[in-house]
Design an enzyme around this catalytic site. Structure first.
Site, short mmCIF file in Angstrom:
data_model
loop_
_atom_site.label_atom_id
_atom_site.label_comp_id
_atom_site.label_asym_id
_atom_site.label_seq_id
_atom_site.Cartn_x
_atom_site.Cartn_y
_atom_site.Cartn_z
N GLU A 170 -1.78 -14.37 -7.82
CA GLU A 170 -1.55 -13.07 -8.44
C GLU A 170 -0.41 -12.35 -7.73
O GLU A 170 -0.29 -12.42 -6.51
CB GLU A 170 -2.82 -12.23 -8.38
CG GLU A 170 -2.95 -11.17 -9.46
CD GLU A 170 -4.36 -10.62 -9.51
OE1 GLU A 170 -5.25 -11.27 -10.12
OE2 GLU A 170 -4.57 -9.54 -8.93
N ASP B 262 0.81 -8.52 -7.78
CA ASP B 262 0.29 -7.24 -8.25
C ASP B 262 1.26 -6.09 -8.06
O ASP B 262 1.85 -5.93 -6.98
CB ASP B 262 -0.99 -6.87 -7.49
CG ASP B 262 -2.17 -7.73 -7.87
OD1 ASP B 262 -2.11 -8.41 -8.90
OD2 ASP B 262 -3.17 -7.73 -7.12
N GLU C 168 0.40 -2.08 -8.74
CA GLU C 168 -0.61 -1.13 -9.18
C GLU C 168 -0.18 0.28 -8.81
O GLU C 168 0.29 0.52 -7.70
CB GLU C 168 -1.96 -1.44 -8.52
CG GLU C 168 -2.54 -2.79 -8.93
CD GLU C 168 -3.88 -3.07 -8.28
OE1 GLU C 168 -4.78 -3.57 -8.97
OE2 GLU C 168 -4.00 -2.78 -7.07
N HIS D 133 1.21 0.37 -5.23
CA HIS D 133 0.47 -0.57 -4.39
C HIS D 133 0.83 -1.99 -4.82
O HIS D 133 0.71 -2.33 -6.00
CB HIS D 133 -1.03 -0.30 -4.57
CG HIS D 133 -1.94 -1.24 -3.87
ND1 HIS D 133 -2.49 -0.97 -2.64
CD2 HIS D 133 -2.44 -2.47 -4.23
CE1 HIS D 133 -3.28 -1.97 -2.27
NE2 HIS D 133 -3.26 -2.89 -3.22
N THR D 134 1.28 -2.82 -3.89
CA THR D 134 1.61 -4.21 -4.21
C THR D 134 0.75 -5.15 -3.37
O THR D 134 0.35 -4.82 -2.26
CB THR D 134 3.10 -4.52 -3.96
OG1 THR D 134 3.37 -4.46 -2.54
CG2 THR D 134 3.99 -3.52 -4.67
N ASN D 135 0.48 -6.33 -3.93
CA ASN D 135 -0.29 -7.33 -3.20
C ASN D 135 0.08 -8.71 -3.72
O ASN D 135 0.56 -8.85 -4.86
CB ASN D 135 -1.79 -7.08 -3.37
CG ASN D 135 -2.63 -7.71 -2.26
OD1 ASN D 135 -2.11 -8.40 -1.38
ND2 ASN D 135 -3.93 -7.49 -2.30
N GLU E 162 -1.04 -6.34 1.36
CA GLU E 162 -0.64 -5.13 0.69
C GLU E 162 0.58 -4.47 1.34
O GLU E 162 0.70 -4.42 2.55
CB GLU E 162 -1.80 -4.11 0.69
CG GLU E 162 -3.05 -4.58 -0.02
CD GLU E 162 -4.04 -5.27 0.90
OE1 GLU E 162 -3.62 -5.66 2.02
OE2 GLU E 162 -5.21 -5.42 0.52
N TRP F 74 -11.83 3.84 -4.52
CA TRP F 74 -10.89 3.50 -3.46
C TRP F 74 -9.46 4.00 -3.69
O TRP F 74 -8.69 4.17 -2.75
CB TRP F 74 -10.81 1.98 -3.28
CG TRP F 74 -10.16 1.28 -4.44
CD1 TRP F 74 -10.74 0.93 -5.61
CD2 TRP F 74 -8.79 0.87 -4.54
NE1 TRP F 74 -9.82 0.33 -6.45
CE2 TRP F 74 -8.62 0.27 -5.81
CE3 TRP F 74 -7.69 0.95 -3.68
CZ2 TRP F 74 -7.40 -0.24 -6.25
CZ3 TRP F 74 -6.47 0.43 -4.12
CH2 TRP F 74 -6.34 -0.16 -5.39
N GLY G 46 -8.48 6.78 -0.36
CA GLY G 46 -9.60 5.96 0.05
C GLY G 46 -10.90 6.25 -0.67
O GLY G 46 -11.98 5.92 -0.18
N ARG H 216 -6.24 -4.17 11.69
CA ARG H 216 -6.85 -4.95 10.62
C ARG H 216 -6.88 -6.43 10.96
O ARG H 216 -7.74 -7.17 10.49
CB ARG H 216 -6.06 -4.73 9.33
CG ARG H 216 -6.64 -5.39 8.10
CD ARG H 216 -5.78 -5.05 6.91
NE ARG H 216 -6.28 -5.68 5.70
CZ ARG H 216 -5.65 -5.63 4.53
NH1 ARG H 216 -4.49 -4.97 4.44
NH2 ARG H 216 -6.14 -6.22 3.46
#
Length: 291
Positions: free
Chosen positions: A105, A107, A109, A122-124, A134, A199, A203, A280
Site C-alpha cells: 500500500e 497511502d 491520507e 499523512h503518508t505511509n 509514516e 486517532w 491523537g 518508537r
C-alpha cells in the site's frame, strides 16, 4: 479556390478533429467507466457527466471508490478538494493498494482538523502487510478552497509522492540491504472518506462533530498510466507497453531541482518522520532510515 472556400474547407475538417480530441479527453477521465463505488451506497456520487466524483460521510457511514485497472508500477494523478470548515475526526484517503492480509500500500491520507487549523497530510508505505513508515506534513496552501493535484509515482527504483508537482516524500528500493519493496503484487487506486476520530485529530482528542455532517470531498481529473496487470503478467513484461519508455518509469533519482523542492518541503512542512522517532524504535530504526 477562394479564401472563404479555403476557410470553410479547413473548418469542415478541423472542427470534427477538435471535437474528437475533446471526447477523448473526457473519456480518459470518466469515473463512470473506470471506477465503481466500493461502499457507502449513495454517499459516493459521480457528477458532471463522469468528470467529478464526490464522497460523503455522515454518522452512519462513509464512502469509497475503487479503480478497475491494476498495475505493477504506475503514475497516478488526481485532483482533490477537501472538506472545508470543521473537518476534525475525518480522514480523506487516496492510495494504491493490493488485496489480502499481506498487502502492499502507498497511502496519502488527509487528517481533518478544527476550523482554522491546518490539515495533516499523512503518508505511509506498506510492504507485505507491514507499515509503520509514516511521514506527516502540513501544506503551504488551503486544500479546501480549490482543487490541488496529488501524484504517486511508483517505479522499480523508488516511490515519489508529489503535491502540485512538488515532491514531498521519496521511498527508495533498498532490497539490496534487506528492505522489502513493492514490485510483485498489483495494486489499484482507491479513495475513501471515513470517520477516524479515535486517532486522526490530535491523537483522538478531538472527536467528529456530527452536527456538521454530511462531510464532502471531491475528486476530478484522475489520470493513470503504467504496467497493466492482466492474468498474472503485465504488458510491460511482455514488452508491449509504452510505459517502459516513460521518464517517470526509468527515473532512479530526483533531478537537482526536485531535490531542492523536496528539502524545502521537508524542512518547512514536515511535522513527523518515523526515521527520527527513536522512542518508537528503541532497538534501532528501520534499515532504510540509515540510507
Amino acid at each position: 479556390m477562394s479564401t472563404s472556400s479555403s476557410v470553410t474547407l479547413i473548418m469542415h475538417y478541423l472542427i470534427p478533429l477538435i471535437l474528437l480530441c475533446f471526447i477523448k479527453l473526457v473519456y480518459a477521465t470518466n469515473f463512470y467507466r473506470d471506477f465503481h463505488i466500493l461502499w457507502g451506497n449513495d454517499r459516493g456520487t459521480i457528477l458532471n457527466n463522469g468528470k467529478v466524483l464526490m464522497l460523503s460521510l455522515d454518522e452512519h457511514s462513509g464512502s469509497g471508490f475503487q479503480a478497475h485497472k491494476e498495475y505493477i508500477f504506475s503514475r497516478i494523478d488526481v485532483q482533490i478538494k477537501l472538506i472545508s470548515g470543521n473537518s476534525a475526526g475525518t480522514v480523506t484517503a487516496f492510495y494504491l493498494g493490493s488485496e489480502g492480509d499481506k498487502r502492499d500500500e502507498i497511502d496519502i491520507e488527509f487528517l481533518g482538523n478544527l476550523t482554522g487549523d491546518p490539515y495533516t497530510l499523512h503518508t505511509n508505505m506498506y510492504t507485505k502487510g507491514k507499515g509503520s513508515r509514516e511521514q506527516q506534513f502540513h501544506l503551504w496552501f488551503d486544500p479546501t478552497s480549490s482543487f490541488h493535484t496529488y501524484t504517486i509515482i511508483w517505479n522499480p527504483f523508488m516511490i515519489v509522492i508529489y503535491v502540485d508537482g512538488r515532491p514531498i516524500r521519496v521511498f527508495r528500493n533498498f532490497e539490496s540491504i534487506g528492505v522489502p519493496y513493492m514490485k510483485e503484487v498489483p495494486m489499484k487506486a482507491y479513495a475513501t472518506l471515513w470517520n477516524g476520530d479515535q486517532w486522526a485529530t490530535r491523537g483522538g482528542m478531538i472527536k467528529t462533530n456530527w452536527t456538521d455532517a454530511p462531510f464532502r470531498a471531491w475528486f476530478r481529473n484522475f489520470k493513470s498510466k503504467g504496467c497493466v496487470w492482466w492474468n498474472g503478467e503485465t504488458d510491460c513484461s511482455l514488452g508491449r507497453s509504452k510505459t517502459l519508455k516513460h521518464d517517470w518509469y526509468k527515473q532512479k533519482e530526483l533531478d537537482l531541482s526536485s531535490q531542492k523542492m523536496l528539502k524545502w518541503v521537508q524542512r518547512n512542512y514536515m511535522i513527523y518522520n518515523y526515521c527520527n522517532d527513536f522512542n518508537r524504535f528503541p532497538n534501532g530504526l528501520p534499515l532504510e532510515c540509515y540510507r
